[in-house]
Design a protein around this motif. Structure first.
Motif, PDB file in Angstrom:
ATOM      1  N   ASP A   1       0.965   4.116  -2.993  1.00 41.59           N
ATOM      2  CA  ASP A   1       1.119   5.577  -2.512  1.00 41.59           C
ATOM      3  C   ASP A   1       1.966   6.454  -3.301  1.00 41.59           C
ATOM      4  OD1 ASP A   1      -1.360   5.019  -1.253  1.00 41.59           O
ATOM      5  OD2 ASP A   1      -0.514   5.195   0.759  1.00 41.59           O
TER       6      ASP A   1
ATOM      7  N   ASP B   1       0.807  -1.087  -0.068  1.00 45.15           N
ATOM      8  CA  ASP B   1       0.066   0.104   0.055  1.00 45.15           C
ATOM      9  C   ASP B   1       0.975   1.366   0.101  1.00 45.15           C
ATOM     10  OD1 ASP B   1      -2.289  -1.532   0.146  1.00 45.15           O
ATOM     11  OD2 ASP B   1      -2.824  -1.308   2.174  1.00 45.15           O
ATOM     12  N   ASP B   2       1.966   1.073   0.863  1.00 45.25           N
ATOM     13  CA  ASP B   2       2.863   2.449   0.798  1.00 45.25           C
ATOM     14  C   ASP B   2       3.401   2.522  -0.577  1.00 45.25           C
ATOM     15  OD1 ASP B   2       2.261   2.689   3.442  1.00 45.25           O
ATOM     16  OD2 ASP B   2       4.093   1.811   4.323  1.00 45.25           O
TER      17      ASP B   2
ATOM     18  N   GLU C   1       1.709   9.137  -6.206  1.00 41.58           N
ATOM     19  CA  GLU C   1       2.492  10.584  -6.004  1.00 41.58           C
ATOM     20  C   GLU C   1       3.376  11.019  -7.080  1.00 41.58           C
ATOM     21  OE1 GLU C   1       4.610  13.011  -2.585  1.00 41.58           O
ATOM     22  OE2 GLU C   1       4.470  10.960  -2.290  1.00 41.58           O
TER      23      GLU C   1
END
Length: 219
Positions: free
Chosen positions: A177, A173-174, A181
């Motif tokens: 992200d 998940d990180d 970004e």
């Protein structure tokens, strides 16, 4: 149409990439690489070769296999790793083309030319590399999930694997992200990345020193 009226660039979000990988894992192993004509197609190709690598890496670590079998595993690993890296480069080419951050005439060359805006930061990791890492995370997550279902181990093993599974999902998940970004910042002119040719030397008989010696040795 004015600049303000230009349609927004549609790029695959992390959730789409993760869903693609999840579906591929659920479908199980395949003996044939998928065809690719867009960025998601190349993400599927990349995942196919990561899954193929995973299987060969497991086989290469057998302790009771014949030496010839391990040699075959190693050579398959080299082929799959080359194809995996080729797919990463294709992903980056597609994304950078969509973002307008690479000179179209240089795509496919050894040195694609970036066309970033002034002041944009260079991201050391490419979006294609992030897609590749998400693919590997999908394989790790599935392998760890299967460990949590075993009936031949004690509760301590199961508990440790459940904890690791949670951490692996958070790591993916990180990473997703960070991928989102990077694409958002690149579309806004705040960041850019490049197509990096991997130049894998071990597969090239002209560059691998051991192969050079082998091929030039007198009979």
């Amino acid at each position: 149409m004015t600049t303000s009226e230009q349609p927004a660039i549609t790029l695959p979000a992390a959730r789409e990439i993760i869903a693609l990988h999840t579906a591929a894992v659920a479908a199980g192993p395949s003996s044939t690489a998928p065809l690719a004509d867009d960025v998601l197609g190349w993400a599927r190709v990349n995942h196919f070769y990561n899954a193929s690598l995973w299987a060969e890496e497991d086989l290469a670590r057998r302790q009771k296999a014949l030496d010839a079998e391990i040699v075959a595993n190693k050579r398959a690993i080299d082929r799959f790793n080359q194809a995996r890296n080729d797919a990463i480069e294709r992903i980056d080419e597609w994304l950078l083309s969509a973002l307008g951050l690479v000179d179209a005439s240089s795509i496919g060359s050894l040195t694609p030319r970036s066309t970033q805006q002034a002041g944009a930061r260079l991201n050391s990791e490419t979006a294609g590399s992030m897609v590749d890492r998400m693919s590997i995370m999908a394989l790790k997550i599935e392998a760890m999930r299967l460990q949590t279902l075993r009936s031949d181990v004690d509760e301590a093993h199961l508990a440790a694997c459940r904890e690791r599974l949670t951490r692996l999902r958070q790591q993916r998940d990180d990473l997703g992200d960070c991928y989102d970004e990077l694409l958002a910042d690149s579309a806004a002119g705040r960041a850019y990345f490049k197509v990096y040719r991997q130049f894998k030397m071990y597969n090239d008989p002209r560059l691998n020193p051991a192969l050079v010696v082998e091929n030039t040795a007198k009979p």
